[in-house]
Motif scaffolding. Structure first.
Motif, mmCIF file in Angstrom:
data_model
loop_
_atom_site.group_PDB
_atom_site.id
_atom_site.type_symbol
_atom_site.label_atom_id
_atom_site.label_comp_id
_atom_site.label_asym_id
_atom_site.label_seq_id
_atom_site.Cartn_x
_atom_site.Cartn_y
_atom_site.Cartn_z
ATOM 1 N N MET A 119 133.497 10.119 34.205
ATOM 2 C CA MET A 119 133.625 11.546 33.732
ATOM 3 C C MET A 119 133.496 12.415 35.476
ATOM 4 O O MET A 119 134.679 13.379 35.280
ATOM 5 N N ALA A 120 132.886 12.382 36.527
ATOM 6 C CA ALA A 120 132.694 12.520 37.455
ATOM 7 C C ALA A 120 134.767 12.508 38.264
ATOM 8 O O ALA A 120 135.245 13.508 38.932
ATOM 9 N N VAL A 121 134.467 11.099 38.709
ATOM 10 C CA VAL A 121 136.092 10.828 38.960
ATOM 11 C C VAL A 121 137.356 11.530 38.633
ATOM 12 O O VAL A 121 138.112 12.038 38.765
ATOM 13 N N ALA A 122 137.546 11.522 36.918
ATOM 14 C CA ALA A 122 138.679 12.176 35.995
ATOM 15 C C ALA A 122 138.340 13.569 36.199
ATOM 16 O O ALA A 122 139.317 14.224 36.186
ATOM 17 N N THR A 123 137.248 14.815 36.490
ATOM 18 C CA THR A 123 137.600 16.075 36.416
ATOM 19 C C THR A 123 137.586 16.277 37.335
ATOM 20 O O THR A 123 138.483 17.289 37.677
ATOM 21 N N THR A 124 137.359 15.612 38.548
ATOM 22 C CA THR A 124 137.931 16.447 40.288
ATOM 23 C C THR A 124 139.055 16.063 40.303
ATOM 24 O O THR A 124 140.490 16.386 41.038
ATOM 25 N N THR A 125 139.085 14.738 39.396
ATOM 26 C CA THR A 125 141.369 13.884 40.110
ATOM 27 C C THR A 125 141.710 15.262 39.257
ATOM 28 O O THR A 125 143.364 15.690 39.976
ATOM 29 N N LEU A 126 141.801 15.727 37.861
ATOM 30 C CA LEU A 126 142.753 16.306 36.779
ATOM 31 C C LEU A 126 142.227 17.732 37.623
ATOM 32 O O LEU A 126 143.337 18.312 37.532
ATOM 33 N N ALA A 127 141.621 18.244 38.858
ATOM 34 C CA ALA A 127 141.203 19.742 39.101
ATOM 35 C C ALA A 127 142.344 19.822 40.019
ATOM 36 O O ALA A 127 143.053 20.902 40.145
ATOM 37 N N PHE A 128 142.755 18.300 40.327
ATOM 38 C CA PHE A 128 143.879 18.983 41.810
ATOM 39 C C PHE A 128 145.085 17.879 41.430
ATOM 40 O O PHE A 128 146.091 17.941 42.254
ATOM 41 N N GLY A 129 144.778 17.614 39.983
ATOM 42 C CA GLY A 129 146.260 16.962 39.741
ATOM 43 C C GLY A 129 146.688 15.850 40.119
ATOM 44 O O GLY A 129 148.057 15.197 40.166
ATOM 45 N N ARG A 130 146.110 15.098 40.894
ATOM 46 C CA ARG A 130 146.445 14.045 41.665
ATOM 47 C C ARG A 130 144.996 13.050 42.133
ATOM 48 O O ARG A 130 144.107 14.275 42.427
ATOM 49 N N SER A 131 145.179 11.741 41.887
ATOM 50 C CA SER A 131 144.124 11.029 43.191
ATOM 51 C C SER A 131 144.316 10.763 43.919
ATOM 52 O O SER A 131 145.276 10.926 45.260
ATOM 53 N N SER A 132 143.390 11.303 45.029
ATOM 54 C CA SER A 132 142.826 11.240 46.626
ATOM 55 C C SER A 132 141.681 10.273 46.867
ATOM 56 O O SER A 132 141.056 10.516 46.492
ATOM 57 N N LEU A 133 141.018 9.843 48.427
ATOM 58 C CA LEU A 133 140.502 8.721 48.514
ATOM 59 C C LEU A 133 139.611 10.325 48.655
ATOM 60 O O LEU A 133 138.407 10.113 49.174
ATOM 61 N N TRP A 134 140.514 11.877 49.551
ATOM 62 C CA TRP A 134 139.166 12.482 50.024
ATOM 63 C C TRP A 134 139.056 13.168 48.823
ATOM 64 O O TRP A 134 138.107 14.662 49.387
ATOM 65 N N LEU A 135 139.044 13.060 47.539
ATOM 66 C CA LEU A 135 138.155 13.803 46.464
ATOM 67 C C LEU A 135 136.375 12.813 46.131
ATOM 68 O O LEU A 135 136.137 13.151 45.555
ATOM 69 N N ALA A 136 136.753 11.668 46.676
ATOM 70 C CA ALA A 136 135.655 11.061 46.343
ATOM 71 C C ALA A 136 134.496 10.949 46.672
ATOM 72 O O ALA A 136 133.320 11.707 46.236
ATOM 73 N N PRO A 137 134.024 11.920 48.108
ATOM 74 C CA PRO A 137 132.807 12.702 48.182
ATOM 75 C C PRO A 137 132.450 13.925 46.993
ATOM 76 O O PRO A 137 131.255 14.253 46.620
ATOM 77 N N LEU A 138 133.754 14.472 46.313
ATOM 78 C CA LEU A 138 133.470 15.647 45.365
ATOM 79 C C LEU A 138 133.000 14.864 44.205
ATOM 80 O O LEU A 138 132.486 15.352 43.527
ATOM 81 N N ASP A 139 133.069 13.952 43.993
ATOM 82 C CA ASP A 139 132.514 13.177 42.567
ATOM 83 C C ASP A 139 131.433 12.934 42.937
ATOM 84 O O ASP A 139 130.307 12.271 41.768
ATOM 85 N N GLY A 140 130.763 12.419 44.209
ATOM 86 C CA GLY A 140 129.497 12.244 44.432
ATOM 87 C C GLY A 140 128.895 13.518 44.742
ATOM 88 O O GLY A 140 127.244 13.252 43.840
ATOM 89 N N MET A 141 129.389 14.899 45.043
ATOM 90 C CA MET A 141 128.402 15.831 44.542
ATOM 91 C C MET A 141 128.597 16.327 43.168
ATOM 92 O O MET A 141 127.793 16.802 42.779
ATOM 93 N N LEU A 142 129.628 15.942 42.144
ATOM 94 C CA LEU A 142 129.704 16.002 40.907
ATOM 95 C C LEU A 142 128.165 15.053 40.373
ATOM 96 O O LEU A 142 127.089 16.217 39.525
#
Length: 283
Positions: A119-142
């Motif tokens: 759920m965390a990984v999906a939500t951050t990816t959809l918020a930015f419209g693409r998958s990126s390794l840079w989103l991983a810390p945001l997944d951790g925060m969620l």
């Protein structure tokens, strides 16, 4: 590819599944508030629906890869944590969470990890419209925001016992640092694998894309209500502030994207990675 019809039979099935999960979660909250007894089977149902969404988005191989990574990283870290105290702090599971694998970590914990991590990984990816390794810390925060509500509730329910005292409603701060580290590592690994998966669908259902943040929203609100009912005000406020912002960002991006029954899969293999795999003969 789904075609141009906005409400396919599959989409209707997923919407019915979402309605069923949210209804069960709300009923579980009501039961726990009134009786004080948690209903963990609802988490099993919710996780099963999350896996069904994964299959629609990533296909069988991508879904199996994510589950395998959850077993290896978060679930594996639980054994390390119980045995050594790293990376969460010293804690012990009780028999209240169900059968424990090798007498150490309950199988139920694996199911819960699959649920919140995706759920965390999906939500951050959809918020930015693409998958990126840079989103991983945001997944951790969620994930930390979610656990800030869940962990104090689980301790009160007697699911596990921390070796020390203090921290955040009885949960040591090292636990949240551990959650951030583990989910960030899981996200890095999963995103790297998905970026090279040429077998994943190039497009995915827009309906399922809207559903994934809705699942996180439902979970956030449910645990927020339970936290408030248990006097955990700041857990409810902090957890929901972060998670609701992420859900709103995901829905905002989806609303602004070109409309249709399907949308480009933000996790699909990048052209560069797919070319490298073809050149190496791996497809």
């Amino acid at each position: 590819m789904e075609g141009d019809r906005p409400w396919s039979l599959a989409d209707r099935g997923y919407l019915a599944g979402l309605a069923g999960v949210l209804t069960l979660e709300a009923a579980g909250v009501a039961v726990q508030v009134v009786t004080g007894t948690p209903v963990p089977i609802i988490t099993v149902v919710a996780a099963a629906f999350v896996v069904a969404c994964m299959l629609r988005v990533h296909g069988l191989w991508g879904t199996m890869a994510f589950v395998a990574l959850v077993v290896a990283i978060p679930f594996g870290s639980e054994f390390l944590g119980v045995l050594t105290g790293l990376p969460y702090g010293a804690y012990t599971y009780t028999d209240g969470v169900g059968p424990r694998l090798f007498g150490l970590v309950p199988v139920f914990i694996l199911i819960a990890w699959i649920n919140i991590a995706y759920m965390a990984v999906a939500t951050t990816t959809l918020a930015f419209g693409r998958s990126s390794l840079w989103l991983a810390p945001l997944d951790g925060m969620l994930a930390v925001a979610w656990d800030a509500m869940v962990d104090p509730l689980a301790v009160r329910a007697g699911y596990w016992v921390w070796g020390g005292s203090g921290g955040f409603y009885g949960v040591p701060l090292t636990n949240f640092a551990g959650w951030f580290l583990v989910v960030t590592l899981l996200s890095l690994a999963a995103r790297a694998v998905w970026a090279r998966d040429a077998r994943a669908p190039a497009r995915t259902s827009r309906t399922v894309a809207w559903i994934l943040p809705a699942l996180l929203l439902g979970s956030s609100l449910d645990f927020g209500v339970l936290a408030l009912a248990g006097g955990l005000l700041w857990a409810a406020v902090a957890g929901n502030a972060v998670l609701l912002f992420a859900v709103a960002a995901a829905w905002r991006h989806l609303a602004r994207a070109p409309q249709g029954a399907s949308t480009p899969n933000p996790w699909a293999a990048t052209p560069r990675a797919a070319f490298a795999d073809r050149a190496a003969g791996r497809t």
